[in-house]
Scaffold this motif. Structure first.
Motif, PDB file in Angstrom:
ATOM      1  N   UNK A 119     -29.952   9.537  13.811  1.00  0.00           N
ATOM      2  CA  UNK A 119     -28.825   8.827  13.170  1.00  0.00           C
ATOM      3  C   UNK A 119     -27.894   8.362  14.278  1.00  0.00           C
ATOM      4  N   UNK A 120     -28.508   7.735  15.293  1.00  0.00           N
ATOM      5  CA  UNK A 120     -27.761   7.434  16.521  1.00  0.00           C
ATOM      6  C   UNK A 120     -27.055   6.082  16.473  1.00  0.00           C
ATOM      7  N   UNK A 121     -27.174   5.366  15.360  1.00  0.00           N
ATOM      8  CA  UNK A 121     -26.290   4.226  15.132  1.00  0.00           C
ATOM      9  C   UNK A 121     -26.623   2.976  15.919  1.00  0.00           C
ATOM     10  N   UNK A 122     -25.616   2.136  16.020  1.00  0.00           N
ATOM     11  CA  UNK A 122     -25.779   0.825  16.633  1.00  0.00           C
ATOM     12  C   UNK A 122     -24.987   0.742  17.921  1.00  0.00           C
ATOM     13  N   UNK A 123     -25.232  -0.316  18.661  1.00  0.00           N
ATOM     14  CA  UNK A 123     -24.386  -0.677  19.801  1.00  0.00           C
ATOM     15  C   UNK A 123     -24.085  -2.164  19.664  1.00  0.00           C
ATOM     16  N   UNK A 124     -23.076  -2.636  20.367  1.00  0.00           N
ATOM     17  CA  UNK A 124     -22.805  -4.066  20.303  1.00  0.00           C
ATOM     18  C   UNK A 124     -23.848  -4.809  21.113  1.00  0.00           C
ATOM     19  N   UNK A 140     -15.245  -5.941  22.103  1.00  0.00           N
ATOM     20  CA  UNK A 140     -14.290  -5.691  21.022  1.00  0.00           C
ATOM     21  C   UNK A 140     -14.389  -4.233  20.579  1.00  0.00           C
ATOM     22  N   UNK A 141     -15.614  -3.742  20.460  1.00  0.00           N
ATOM     23  CA  UNK A 141     -15.811  -2.346  20.042  1.00  0.00           C
ATOM     24  C   UNK A 141     -15.203  -1.360  21.031  1.00  0.00           C
ATOM     25  N   UNK A 142     -15.253  -1.697  22.318  1.00  0.00           N
ATOM     26  CA  UNK A 142     -14.671  -0.807  23.336  1.00  0.00           C
ATOM     27  C   UNK A 142     -13.170  -0.691  23.129  1.00  0.00           C
ATOM     28  N   UNK A 168     -13.317  -9.613  13.327  1.00  0.00           N
ATOM     29  CA  UNK A 168     -12.254  -9.886  12.349  1.00  0.00           C
ATOM     30  C   UNK A 168     -11.482  -8.622  12.006  1.00  0.00           C
ATOM     31  N   UNK A 169     -12.234  -7.535  11.833  1.00  0.00           N
ATOM     32  CA  UNK A 169     -11.587  -6.266  11.495  1.00  0.00           C
ATOM     33  C   UNK A 169     -10.653  -5.832  12.617  1.00  0.00           C
ATOM     34  N   UNK A 170     -11.132  -5.923  13.866  1.00  0.00           N
ATOM     35  CA  UNK A 170     -10.290  -5.498  14.983  1.00  0.00           C
ATOM     36  C   UNK A 170      -9.051  -6.385  15.099  1.00  0.00           C
ATOM     37  N   UNK A 264     -17.730 -10.139  21.624  1.00  0.00           N
ATOM     38  CA  UNK A 264     -18.454  -9.497  20.510  1.00  0.00           C
ATOM     39  C   UNK A 264     -19.405 -10.488  19.847  1.00  0.00           C
ATOM     40  N   UNK A 265     -20.663 -10.148  19.764  1.00  0.00           N
ATOM     41  CA  UNK A 265     -21.624 -10.989  19.033  1.00  0.00           C
ATOM     42  C   UNK A 265     -22.459 -10.109  18.105  1.00  0.00           C
ATOM     43  N   UNK A 266     -21.793  -9.256  17.356  1.00  0.00           N
ATOM     44  CA  UNK A 266     -22.499  -8.443  16.383  1.00  0.00           C
ATOM     45  C   UNK A 266     -23.043  -7.155  16.977  1.00  0.00           C
TER      46      UNK A 266
END
Ligand code: FAD
Ligand code: FES
Lengths: 467, 105
Positions: A119-124, A140-142, A168-170, A264-266
């Motif tokens: 369940x190690x998730x995603x990265x940008x 953006x995630x950083x 958008x959220x950030x 950020x590109x997803x």
């Protein structure tokens, strides 16, 4: 070595939800995560903010606050949680237990388990624009990560560049926190919104997500922040660190002075663990990335190895919660756990919830299409940050006959630095596919070998002594 | 570099970077604390020696590698600050296993 029924890598939405469900069914569970606290990417530092900095909850928003409830249930579940533990090897012999090897506070620990849930998730998605290695450029995630964990924000003038819901959220979180954004360079191509329309009916199942998305877009466009549309050809410029950003937009070429550029590109699945285990992967056309092939219960092509959450393909936090529960219930079923009234009914319910949650994805993929220019790179852009290999170098290796990433790696050392290809893997696959006129799936991906994180001599020595 | 919002409560922690004292708040990662204290560059690359700074802050890019208490190759973004910690820039390759841990086939 410690034995458990179910080992879970990752204490994000998927991992926590799986742990709660598996404990309810009576399984022994160990959850390891390299972060100092549970929560994963979306709910990073949720417990600390709720306790120490309640003021931050107001600008982080309601979806963030929601994490507190699952985090509390996880803490009370009786699952063992090992924070600060970085998994650097996983083995899955054909019959028998799987082994998870991790570094924890300078020591090595190993866990044996009947079933493993990744369940190690995603990265940008790495965004290899010219100058992206300059200090002052981050994702953006950083920036969102340090905002959540430390109440920190990037120095002004601040530019956000790219496309996608997280951007958008950030931006909305910054505005709510009073953090000034100098401009947004929106790289979403023209017409993407219209291309999303055919997916609208199906997406209505996920209408809550839709409403939220519209609200975010409106917050940004009404904020007065300067927005450049259809931006391309972003370049970060500066001598020792970032000073200016140059780009093209509908209004023509532009150049802005800046101290902080966030790209950020997803997000894409973090591929290291499923690749290490040699699970089968497929190329996801809509999201332009590989994802592990999963059964409807979340099992990979390797028996008793499951994936739940964004590591299996991007679905978002609530989808991760449902998928984690499905995998845990399936493991409970398989291992004859004691408490499982209505196991099957529960799985069907969770699958319906997961389907409703995923209904909005095709629309999001169409509205925020992943960038195509990455596969077309051919110049001096650094694509492997560790070994400083450029796109032109990869083209040269292709011309010399390198058919896939592993041969390119032998030629160039791309993918052999400490990040082990996390930052260049997708780009190398895309460029080679373009150079050879092949499908990314034919090109394939780096062969990942242990250790997947740098291990110190002390940690290796400790392994010899592990019993 | 980073700035801190007002009203961020938390216990103060003091550590050292390149021998100089740095003040942080408990719960900060080493990477975040260093950027907040005005340090732009955390490591120099092995190949060209160019200065780098944290890029992902979540453990995947390895641009934040530093030496902590004499141990090289630590990911500053995954390590919480501790009082008295001695942190140094990582210059070039420390030559430890893990870097060469994967040969192509
Ligand atoms: C930087 C970032 C920020 C995001 N912010 C948001 C947001 O604010 N809102 C939103 O809706 N979505 C956000 N997302 C999307 C995110 O993917 C969520 O959908 C959600 O967090 C996915 O949950 P998950 O359980 O699948 O994985 P995650 O929440 O990503 O959790 C995975 C966990 O696995 C751990 N892990 C990974 N590899 C290892 C290893 N080798 N050893 C030990 N532990 C490991 C990680 O430390 C992490 O805690 C973000 C994504 C990223 C990459
Ligand atoms: S900043 Fe990317 S690994 Fe630490």
């Amino acid at each position: 070595m410690i034995r458990t029924d179910l080992a879970i890598i990752g204490a994000g939405p998927a991992g926590m939800s799986a742990a709660v469900a598996a404990r309810e069914a009576g399984l022994d569970v160990i959850v390891v995560d390299e972060q100092p606290a549970a929560g994963g990417q979306i709910w990073r530092a949720i417990e600390r903010n709720a306790r120490l900095r309640p003021g931050n909850l107001a600008f982080l928003g309601e979806d963030y606050v929601k994490g507190a409830e699952l985090a509390a249930r996880f803490a009370a579940s009786g699952a063992q949680h090992w924070p600060g533990s970085t998994v650097w090897h996983v083995e899955s012999p054909e019959d028998g237990d799987k082994t998870v090897t991790l570094a924890w506070d300078g020591a090595t620990r190993q866990v044996r388990c009947g079933a493993l849930l990744i369940a190690s998730g995603a990265m940008e998605r790495p965004v290899p624009v010219p100058g992206w290695t300059l200090p002052g450029v981050m994702t953006v995630g950083a920036a969102q990560t340090v905002l959540k964990s430390s109440g920190l924000f990037p120095e002004a003038p601040l530019l956000l560049a790219g496309s996608g819901p997280l951007l958008l959220l950030f931006a909305a979180q910054c505005l709510a926190a009073g953090i000034e954004i100098a401009a947004v360079l929106d790289t979403t191509p023209a017409g993407a919104r219209l291309r999303g329309l055919p997916h609208l009916p199906k997406a209505l199942l996920g209408w809550r997500t839709l409403l939220k998305g519209r609200r975010l877009m409106r917050t940004l466009s009404r904020s007065g922040v300067r927005i450049y549309r259809e931006v391309t050809k972003i370049e970060a410029l500066g001598a020792e660190h970032l000073e200016r950003v140059r780009f093209q937009s509908v209004g023509g070429p532009a150049e802005l002075e800046t101290a902080s550029l966030l790209l950020h590109e997803g997000v894409v699945p973090n591929p290291q663990l499923t690749r290490l285990l040699r699970c089968e992967h497929r190329w996801d056309r809509a999201q332009r990335c590989f994802r592990p092939e999963l059964s409807d219960r979340g099992e990979t092509s390797v028996e008793n190895v499951f994936v739940a959450g964004d590591g299996g393909g991007i679905g978002g936090a609530m989808a991760a919660v449902h998928a984690g529960r499905i995998a845990a219930l399936e493991v409970a079923e398989r291992f004859g756990a004691v408490n499982r009234p209505n196991g099957d009914v529960e799985i069907v319910k969770a699958r319906d919830a997961l389907r409703a949650e995923l209904a909005v994805r095709p629309l999001l993929d169409a509205m925020f299409p992943p960038p195509r220019w990455i596969g077309e790179l051919d110049g001096g852009e650094v694509i492997c940050r560790c070994e400083e290999v450029t796109a032109a170098d990869v083209r040269k290796a292709a011309a010399l006959g390198a058919p896939g990433p592993n041969q390119a790696k032998a030629f160039l050392r791309a993918g052999m630095g400490p990040c082990q290809g996390r930052m260049c893997g997708l780009t190398v696959t895309e460029i080679l596919a373009d150079a050879h006129g092949k499908h990314p799936e034919e090109i394939g991906y780096y062969r990942i070998r242990p250790p997947i994180k740098p291990v110190t001599l002390g940690e290796l020595a400790a392994l010899d002594g592990a019993d | 570099m980073l700035r801190r919002l007002p009203d961020q409560s938390g216990r103060k922690v003091r550590f050292r970077f390149e021998g100089e004292p740095v003040d942080a708040l408990e719960g900060d990662s080493v990477a975040a604390a260093l950027l907040a204290a005005g340090n732009r560059i955390l490591r120099m690359t092995p190949k060209s020696g160019s200065g780098r700074a944290p890029y992902c802050m979540m453990g995947v890019c390895f641009e934040c590698l530093v030496e902590i208490d004499g141990i090289p190759n630590r990911q500053a973004c995954l390590t919480e600050v501790r009082g008295g910690m001695a942190v140094r820039r990582q210059r070039g390759a420390p030559g430890l296993p893990g870097e060469a841990g994967d040969d192509p086939d």
